[in-house]
Design a protein around this motif. Structure first.
Motif, PDB file in Angstrom:
ATOM      1  N   ARG A 127       0.816  -1.224   0.000  1.00 12.00           N
ATOM      2  CA  ARG A 127       0.000   0.000   0.000  1.00 12.00           C
ATOM      3  C   ARG A 127       0.844   1.267   0.000  1.00 12.00           C
ATOM      4  O   ARG A 127       0.408   2.308  -0.503  1.00 12.00           O
ATOM      5  CB  ARG A 127      -0.930   0.010   1.218  1.00 12.00           C
ATOM      6  N   ARG A 128       2.056   1.204   0.573  1.00 11.58           N
ATOM      7  CA  ARG A 128       2.829   2.428   0.803  1.00 11.58           C
ATOM      8  C   ARG A 128       4.001   2.632  -0.163  1.00 11.58           C
ATOM      9  O   ARG A 128       4.490   3.756  -0.285  1.00 11.58           O
ATOM     10  CB  ARG A 128       3.355   2.433   2.242  1.00 11.58           C
ATOM     11  N   THR A 129       4.454   1.566  -0.806  1.00  3.96           N
ATOM     12  CA  THR A 129       5.614   1.744  -1.686  1.00  3.96           C
ATOM     13  C   THR A 129       5.276   2.507  -2.959  1.00  3.96           C
ATOM     14  O   THR A 129       6.189   2.971  -3.651  1.00  3.96           O
ATOM     15  CB  THR A 129       6.200   0.363  -2.081  1.00  3.96           C
ATOM     16  N   LYS A 130       3.998   2.659  -3.287  1.00 10.89           N
ATOM     17  CA  LYS A 130       3.662   3.392  -4.515  1.00 10.89           C
ATOM     18  C   LYS A 130       4.079   4.859  -4.430  1.00 10.89           C
ATOM     19  O   LYS A 130       4.176   5.550  -5.445  1.00 10.89           O
ATOM     20  CB  LYS A 130       2.174   3.278  -4.803  1.00 10.89           C
ATOM     21  N   LYS A 131       4.354   5.334  -3.207  1.00 11.73           N
ATOM     22  CA  LYS A 131       4.803   6.714  -3.033  1.00 11.73           C
ATOM     23  C   LYS A 131       6.326   6.852  -3.168  1.00 11.73           C
ATOM     24  O   LYS A 131       6.834   7.968  -3.176  1.00 11.73           O
ATOM     25  CB  LYS A 131       4.363   7.225  -1.659  1.00 11.73           C
ATOM     26  N   ILE A 132       7.028   5.709  -3.226  1.00 10.70           N
ATOM     27  CA  ILE A 132       8.492   5.753  -3.336  1.00 10.70           C
ATOM     28  C   ILE A 132       8.864   5.808  -4.815  1.00 10.70           C
ATOM     29  O   ILE A 132       8.623   4.859  -5.558  1.00 10.70           O
ATOM     30  CB  ILE A 132       9.140   4.519  -2.656  1.00 10.70           C
TER      31      ILE A 132
END
Length: 418
Positions: A127-132
């Motif tokens: 869910r959160r790696t798409k911002k990296i």
């Protein structure tokens, strides 16, 4: 010199004609056998081959995390605790791609079998790696979850990087391969499968022995009574086949449960107190009783078919030689029924080992078989096809070993159905 070669009426040499006729016969026989061969291959051989492949297949990790697997090839966990930046970058890209393809959960579940918590780690990271979008990837992943900075996490991923693994078979015999590559026993609280295999074999053996004890007199009675009477009694033996297996199993629940018919009868006649009713269901006793009843016809029918072929003159001859009825029965009649006992025992034992419904309903915690766990791992919430396949392969190997042992002791040629 005249040609003496024998020919048919149309001038073809006899040897050639016979050879062609024999070939046609073989082809006809092959065509007749081909449907059965393909049926057995599709329904029996292919599932076994597929099960064997699934028991060693580990393609989920390298297929979903290909960049990470490649980046971890040069990493030595004994030299550096965590892999270099390139491995973190590869992991971020693999997670992003897997999250978009909705496959990242599969790799998390696979890794979770080896290291609990990996499933939640990949769900959270997905869910959160798409911002990296840029380096440093290492700090970004560790910021999402501190476990990305732990050596254990990466060691598990590296251990499961190959396409094939023996971890399922190790787990099936209560062993494990550590992240350091050592083969050790599972912690004691996780050692369940060897006990399950032993329980399955012992309880199947007890059920087989009980069916022999109960079925032998019935088969003897059917074989020695007049045909009209024995046919009438045979209907009673076959009657369970006309009744649903589920109905027969739940009937035993009604009979054996704490507030059931048998306990009520025991209380009525004073055998037990009302406060101390017998626990006869949801344990090994319930499984053995219910399965003995269900599998009893499979022992009676082979015994009856063999006993029916034994001439009554054998017993009369033994009696005329001075043997009493008991000695004549033991020394003359029983040896002639060995083939029926063997056929019934093999049939009942193999059916008992693979039974699922009855142990699931009446077995409780202590009366279930390994087949119940295989079914759970195939269709239950804790879906693990690899472990289910490994357990199935080991169970199949045990049956084959016992079959060969039976052949050595009794001789498979002596087994017949009449």
């Amino acid at each position: 010199m005249a040609d003496t070669t024998m020919t048919t009426a149309d001038g073809i040499p006899l040897k050639v004609s016979l050879r062609k006729a024999l070939m046609r016969q073989k082809m006809r026989a092959l065509m007749l056998v081909a449907p059965l061969f393909f049926f057995l291959f599709i329904t029996f051989v292919m599932p076994i081959l597929d099960m064997l492949f699934r028991s060693v297949d580990n393609s989920i990790v390298p297929d979903i995390l290909p960049r990470t697997v490649l980046a971890l090839e040069e990493w030595d966990p004994d030299v550096v605790d965590v892999p270099p930046e390139a491995a973190f970058e590869a992991m971020v890209k693999d997670i992003q791609e897997g999250y978009e393809a909705k496959t990242i959960g599969r790799v998390g579940r696979r890794l979770n079998f080896e290291n609990p918590g990996m499933s939640s780690l990949f769900r959270k990271s997905g869910r959160r790696t798409k911002k990296i979008n840029e380096a440093p990837y290492k700090e970004a992943l560790i910021a999402i979850d501190d476990r990305w900075g732990e050596s254990q996490t990466w060691r598990v991923i590296k251990k499961l990087s190959p396409k094939y693994t023996a971890s399922y078979f190790l787990q099936a015999v209560d062993m494990q391969e550590t992240v350091d590559g050592e083969i050790t026993w599972q912690p004691e609280e996780y050692q369940v499968y060897l006990n399950l295999f032993w329980r399955t074999l012992v309880m199947s053996g007890i059920i087989t022995i009980l069916t022999i004890i109960l079925g032998y007199p019935v088969a003897y009675l059917l074989a020695t009574l007049p045909l009209r009477t024995s046919n009438l009694l045979m209907i009673l033996v076959l009657l369970p086949f006309w009744t649903s297996l589920l109905v027969r199993t739940t009937s035993w629940i009604a009979l054996l449960q704490t507030q059931g018919i048998l306990n009520d009868l025991f209380v009525l006649v004073g055998l037990v107190d009302d406060d101390d009713r017998l626990q006869m269901i949801h344990n090994q006793f319930g499984t053995i009783v219910a399965m003995t009843h269900i599998l009893l016809p499979f022992m009676i029918l082979p015994l009856y078919s063999v006993m029916k072929t034994i001439p009554p003159s054998y017993m009369r001859a033994a009696r005329s030689m001075g043997a009493n009825p008991a000695l004549a029965f033991v020394r003359v009649y029983m040896p002639n029924t060995v083939s029926g006992v063997g056929a019934g025992s093999i049939l009942v034992f193999i059916l008992a080992i693979g039974y699922y419904i009855t142990p699931a309903l009446v077995g409780g915690r202590t009366g279930t078989f390994i087949s119940n766990y295989i079914a759970t791992y195939i269709s239950g919430a804790a879906q693990n096809w690899g472990l289910a396949a490994a357990l199935g392969i080991i169970l199949l190997a045990l049956v084959l070993v016992l079959y060969l042992l039976y052949d050595k002791i009794v001789g498979i040629d002596n087994m017949k159905l009449g």
